[in-house]
Write a protein that holds these residues in place. Structure first.
Motif, PDB file in Angstrom:
ATOM      1  N   SER A  79       0.815  -1.227   0.000  1.00  0.00           N
ATOM      2  CA  SER A  79       0.000   0.000   0.000  1.00  0.00           C
ATOM      3  C   SER A  79       0.845   1.273   0.000  1.00  0.00           C
ATOM      4  O   SER A  79       0.384   2.327   0.446  1.00  0.00           O
ATOM      5  N   GLN A  80       2.050   1.204  -0.536  1.00  0.00           N
ATOM      6  CA  GLN A  80       2.892   2.391  -0.701  1.00  0.00           C
ATOM      7  C   GLN A  80       2.825   2.801  -2.173  1.00  0.00           C
ATOM      8  O   GLN A  80       3.748   2.580  -2.958  1.00  0.00           O
ATOM      9  N   LEU A  81       1.700   3.386  -2.532  1.00  0.00           N
ATOM     10  CA  LEU A  81       1.377   3.561  -3.943  1.00  0.00           C
ATOM     11  C   LEU A  81       2.228   4.615  -4.638  1.00  0.00           C
ATOM     12  O   LEU A  81       2.517   4.485  -5.829  1.00  0.00           O
ATOM     13  N   ASP A  82       2.606   5.661  -3.935  1.00  0.00           N
ATOM     14  CA  ASP A  82       3.441   6.678  -4.569  1.00  0.00           C
ATOM     15  C   ASP A  82       4.810   6.109  -4.947  1.00  0.00           C
ATOM     16  O   ASP A  82       5.341   6.404  -6.015  1.00  0.00           O
ATOM     17  N   LYS A  83       5.371   5.301  -4.054  1.00  0.00           N
ATOM     18  CA  LYS A  83       6.650   4.653  -4.373  1.00  0.00           C
ATOM     19  C   LYS A  83       6.478   3.674  -5.528  1.00  0.00           C
ATOM     20  O   LYS A  83       7.353   3.556  -6.393  1.00  0.00           O
ATOM     21  N   ALA A  84       5.353   2.966  -5.544  1.00  0.00           N
ATOM     22  CA  ALA A  84       5.087   2.028  -6.639  1.00  0.00           C
ATOM     23  C   ALA A  84       5.028   2.766  -7.965  1.00  0.00           C
ATOM     24  O   ALA A  84       5.622   2.318  -8.969  1.00  0.00           O
ATOM     25  N   ARG A  85       4.347   3.900  -7.988  1.00  0.00           N
ATOM     26  CA  ARG A  85       4.239   4.685  -9.224  1.00  0.00           C
ATOM     27  C   ARG A  85       5.622   5.088  -9.735  1.00  0.00           C
ATOM     28  O   ARG A  85       5.917   4.997 -10.934  1.00  0.00           O
ATOM     29  N   GLU A  86       6.495   5.529  -8.826  1.00  0.00           N
ATOM     30  CA  GLU A  86       7.830   5.965  -9.222  1.00  0.00           C
ATOM     31  C   GLU A  86       8.630   4.815  -9.834  1.00  0.00           C
ATOM     32  O   GLU A  86       9.325   4.999 -10.841  1.00  0.00           O
ATOM     33  N   HIS A  87       8.523   3.637  -9.250  1.00  0.00           N
ATOM     34  CA  HIS A  87       9.318   2.520  -9.761  1.00  0.00           C
ATOM     35  C   HIS A  87       8.744   1.982 -11.073  1.00  0.00           C
ATOM     36  O   HIS A  87       9.511   1.554 -11.951  1.00  0.00           O
ATOM     37  N   TYR A  88       7.428   1.985 -11.233  1.00  0.00           N
ATOM     38  CA  TYR A  88       6.872   1.627 -12.540  1.00  0.00           C
ATOM     39  C   TYR A  88       7.369   2.612 -13.595  1.00  0.00           C
ATOM     40  O   TYR A  88       7.695   2.234 -14.725  1.00  0.00           O
ATOM     41  N   GLN A  89       7.414   3.879 -13.217  1.00  0.00           N
ATOM     42  CA  GLN A  89       7.874   4.912 -14.140  1.00  0.00           C
ATOM     43  C   GLN A  89       9.316   4.654 -14.558  1.00  0.00           C
ATOM     44  O   GLN A  89       9.667   4.753 -15.747  1.00  0.00           O
ATOM     45  N   HIS A  90      10.175   4.312 -13.599  1.00  0.00           N
ATOM     46  CA  HIS A  90      11.578   4.020 -13.916  1.00  0.00           C
ATOM     47  C   HIS A  90      11.682   2.786 -14.805  1.00  0.00           C
ATOM     48  O   HIS A  90      12.506   2.753 -15.726  1.00  0.00           O
ATOM     49  N   ALA A  91      10.864   1.766 -14.526  1.00  0.00           N
ATOM     50  CA  ALA A  91      10.899   0.542 -15.334  1.00  0.00           C
ATOM     51  C   ALA A  91      10.516   0.842 -16.782  1.00  0.00           C
ATOM     52  O   ALA A  91      11.203   0.417 -17.723  1.00  0.00           O
ATOM     53  N   ILE A  92       9.433   1.591 -16.969  1.00  0.00           N
ATOM     54  CA  ILE A  92       8.972   1.917 -18.318  1.00  0.00           C
ATOM     55  C   ILE A  92       9.976   2.813 -19.028  1.00  0.00           C
ATOM     56  O   ILE A  92      10.230   2.657 -20.236  1.00  0.00           O
ATOM     57  N   GLY A  93      10.569   3.743 -18.288  1.00  0.00           N
ATOM     58  CA  GLY A  93      11.590   4.602 -18.890  1.00  0.00           C
ATOM     59  C   GLY A  93      12.766   3.789 -19.426  1.00  0.00           C
ATOM     60  O   GLY A  93      13.242   4.034 -20.533  1.00  0.00           O
ATOM     61  N   ALA A  94      13.212   2.800 -18.647  1.00  0.00           N
ATOM     62  CA  ALA A  94      14.326   1.956 -19.091  1.00  0.00           C
ATOM     63  C   ALA A  94      13.931   1.131 -20.309  1.00  0.00           C
ATOM     64  O   ALA A  94      14.705   0.988 -21.261  1.00  0.00           O
ATOM     65  N   ILE A  95      12.717   0.593 -20.300  1.00  0.00           N
ATOM     66  CA  ILE A  95      12.232  -0.198 -21.431  1.00  0.00           C
ATOM     67  C   ILE A  95      12.181   0.650 -22.703  1.00  0.00           C
ATOM     68  O   ILE A  95      12.625   0.223 -23.777  1.00  0.00           O
ATOM     69  N   GLU A  96      11.667   1.856 -22.585  1.00  0.00           N
ATOM     70  CA  GLU A  96      11.506   2.695 -23.774  1.00  0.00           C
ATOM     71  C   GLU A  96      12.843   3.208 -24.301  1.00  0.00           C
ATOM     72  O   GLU A  96      13.003   3.397 -25.509  1.00  0.00           O
ATOM     73  N   ARG A  97      13.797   3.418 -23.397  1.00  0.00           N
ATOM     74  CA  ARG A  97      15.123   3.832 -23.871  1.00  0.00           C
ATOM     75  C   ARG A  97      15.772   2.716 -24.684  1.00  0.00           C
ATOM     76  O   ARG A  97      16.405   2.975 -25.710  1.00  0.00           O
ATOM     77  N   VAL A  98      15.607   1.483 -24.232  1.00  0.00           N
ATOM     78  CA  VAL A  98      16.167   0.353 -24.988  1.00  0.00           C
ATOM     79  C   VAL A  98      15.453   0.216 -26.327  1.00  0.00           C
ATOM     80  O   VAL A  98      16.088   0.052 -27.375  1.00  0.00           O
ATOM     81  N   ARG A  99      14.134   0.288 -26.306  1.00  0.00           N
ATOM     82  CA  ARG A  99      13.363   0.135 -27.545  1.00  0.00           C
ATOM     83  C   ARG A  99      13.729   1.221 -28.546  1.00  0.00           C
ATOM     84  O   ARG A  99      13.870   0.951 -29.746  1.00  0.00           O
ATOM     85  N   ALA A 100      13.904   2.463 -28.071  1.00  0.00           N
ATOM     86  CA  ALA A 100      14.248   3.570 -28.968  1.00  0.00           C
ATOM     87  C   ALA A 100      15.619   3.368 -29.606  1.00  0.00           C
ATOM     88  O   ALA A 100      15.870   3.851 -30.707  1.00  0.00           O
ATOM     89  N   GLY A 101      16.494   2.632 -28.924  1.00  0.00           N
ATOM     90  CA  GLY A 101      17.830   2.416 -29.446  1.00  0.00           C
ATOM     91  C   GLY A 101      17.963   1.224 -30.376  1.00  0.00           C
ATOM     92  O   GLY A 101      19.034   1.010 -30.955  1.00  0.00           O
ATOM     93  N   LEU A 102      16.885   0.457 -30.529  1.00  0.00           N
ATOM     94  CA  LEU A 102      16.930  -0.687 -31.433  1.00  0.00           C
ATOM     95  C   LEU A 102      16.980  -0.212 -32.876  1.00  0.00           C
ATOM     96  O   LEU A 102      16.397   0.819 -33.219  1.00  0.00           O
ATOM     97  N   GLY A 103      17.643  -0.985 -33.717  1.00  0.00           N
ATOM     98  CA  GLY A 103      17.914  -0.558 -35.081  1.00  0.00           C
ATOM     99  C   GLY A 103      16.714  -0.132 -35.893  1.00  0.00           C
ATOM    100  O   GLY A 103      16.480   1.044 -36.122  1.00  0.00           O
ATOM    101  N   GLY A 104      15.913  -1.076 -36.351  1.00  0.00           N
ATOM    102  CA  GLY A 104      14.774  -0.765 -37.214  1.00  0.00           C
ATOM    103  C   GLY A 104      13.515  -1.435 -36.712  1.00  0.00           C
ATOM    104  O   GLY A 104      13.464  -1.972 -35.605  1.00  0.00           O
ATOM    105  N   ASP A 105      12.488  -1.401 -37.552  1.00  0.00           N
ATOM    106  CA  ASP A 105      11.203  -1.970 -37.162  1.00  0.00           C
ATOM    107  C   ASP A 105      11.301  -3.466 -36.873  1.00  0.00           C
ATOM    108  O   ASP A 105      10.635  -3.978 -35.971  1.00  0.00           O
ATOM    109  N   ASP A 106      12.140  -4.166 -37.640  1.00  0.00           N
ATOM    110  CA  ASP A 106      12.275  -5.612 -37.419  1.00  0.00           C
ATOM    111  C   ASP A 106      12.843  -5.899 -36.031  1.00  0.00           C
ATOM    112  O   ASP A 106      12.432  -6.860 -35.369  1.00  0.00           O
ATOM    113  N   ALA A 107      13.794  -5.073 -35.609  1.00  0.00           N
ATOM    114  CA  ALA A 107      14.402  -5.270 -34.290  1.00  0.00           C
ATOM    115  C   ALA A 107      13.403  -4.953 -33.175  1.00  0.00           C
ATOM    116  O   ALA A 107      13.434  -5.561 -32.102  1.00  0.00           O
ATOM    117  N   LYS A 108      12.513  -3.998 -33.435  1.00  0.00           N
ATOM    118  CA  LYS A 108      11.544  -3.596 -32.424  1.00  0.00           C
ATOM    119  C   LYS A 108      10.334  -4.525 -32.363  1.00  0.00           C
ATOM    120  O   LYS A 108       9.604  -4.534 -31.366  1.00  0.00           O
TER     121      LYS A 108
END
Length: 208
Positions: A79-108
C-alpha cells in the motif's frame, strides 16, 4: 513455490560476489519474485534493491527494469502507492530507452510483448490514485501511458506482419508522420525526465 524460492536462494549463493553481475542480478530478481508470491514484502524489497544496487553498466537495462517493476509490485502490495508509481515509471523509462535504441522496425517487432504488463499495471495504479484524488495529474498520466503502450504495440504488430503502411502513402503524409513521431519521442523524453524529479520540483505545466 517453496522449491522455486529454495532454488533461487541456492542460485544466488552460487553467483553472489562472483564475476557475473548479470547472473547475480537475475538471481536477486528471481528471489524477489519468490518472496513476493509468499507476500514476504520486506524480503522482496531487499532482493530487488540489491539487484538495483549492482552497477548497471555491468548488468544491462533488463536487470534494472525487472528490479524496478518488482519493487513497484511489492510497494503496491504494501500500500505504498506513490513509491510504486515511481518505480513503474523508472521501469517503463528503461524499457523505452532500450526500444528507442533498437535498429529498425524488425528489431523492435515483438519487443514489448513480455513487458506490456508493466504498462498495464502502471495505468491501473494511476487510475486508482486518480480516484483517490481527482485533482491530481494521475488521470492524465494514465491516459498518456495507455496511448504510448497502444501506439508502440500497434507498430510492433505491423512490423511483425511485415505490413508497410508507408508504401503507397503520399510524401506529405509521410513527412507529417515522421514529424509526429519526432514530436512524440521528444515529449515522452521530457515527461520521463520531469517525472523523475522530486514532486516539489516538477513543472506541473509541462507535465499537463
Amino acid at each position: 513455490r517453496v522449491l522455486f524460492r529454495s532454488y533461487a536462494q541456492r542460485v544466488l549463493k552460487m553467483v553472489e560476489g562472483r564475476s557475473s553481475p548479470v547472473w547475480e542480478g537475475q538471481a536477486l530478481n528471481s528471489l524477489g519474485l519468490a518472496h513476493l508470491r509468499f507476500n514476504k514484502i520486506p524480503e522482496a524489497l531487499a532482493a530487488f534493491q540489491k539487484a538495483l544496487a549492482i552497477d548497471p553498466d555491468t548488468t544491462g537495462p533488463h536487470i534494472q527494469w525487472a528490479a524496478h517493476a518488482g519493487l513497484a509490485r511489492a510497494y503496491v502490495q504494501n500500500s505504498q502507492l506513490d513509491k510504486a508509481r515511481e518505480h513503474y515509471q523508472h521501469a517503463i523509462g528503461a524499457i523505452e530507452r532500450v526500444r528507442a535504441g533498437l535498429g529498425g522496425d524488425d528489431a523492435k517487432a515483438g519487443f514489448l510483448q513480455d513487458k506490456i504488463d508493466i504498462y498495464k499495471e502502471q495505468i491501473a495504479l494511476l487510475l486508482d490514485l486518480y480516484r483517490r484524488d481527482v485533482k491530481s495529474n494521475n488521470g492524465a498520466d494514465a491516459f498518456h501511458y495507455n496511448e504510448r503502450a497502444r501506439a508502440r504495440a500497434f507498430f510492433d504488430r505491423l512490423a511483425e506482419a511485415k505490413i508497410d503502411p508507408e508504401r503507397d502513402a503520399a510524401p506529405d503524409l509521410l513527412k507529417q508522420k515522421q514529424d509526429l513521431h519526432t514530436r512524440i519521442n521528444t515529449l515522452t523524453a521530457q515527461l520521463i525526465k520531469e517525472r523523475s524529479r522530486e514532486a516539489s520540483k516538477q513543472d506541473q505545466v509541462s507535465i499537463s
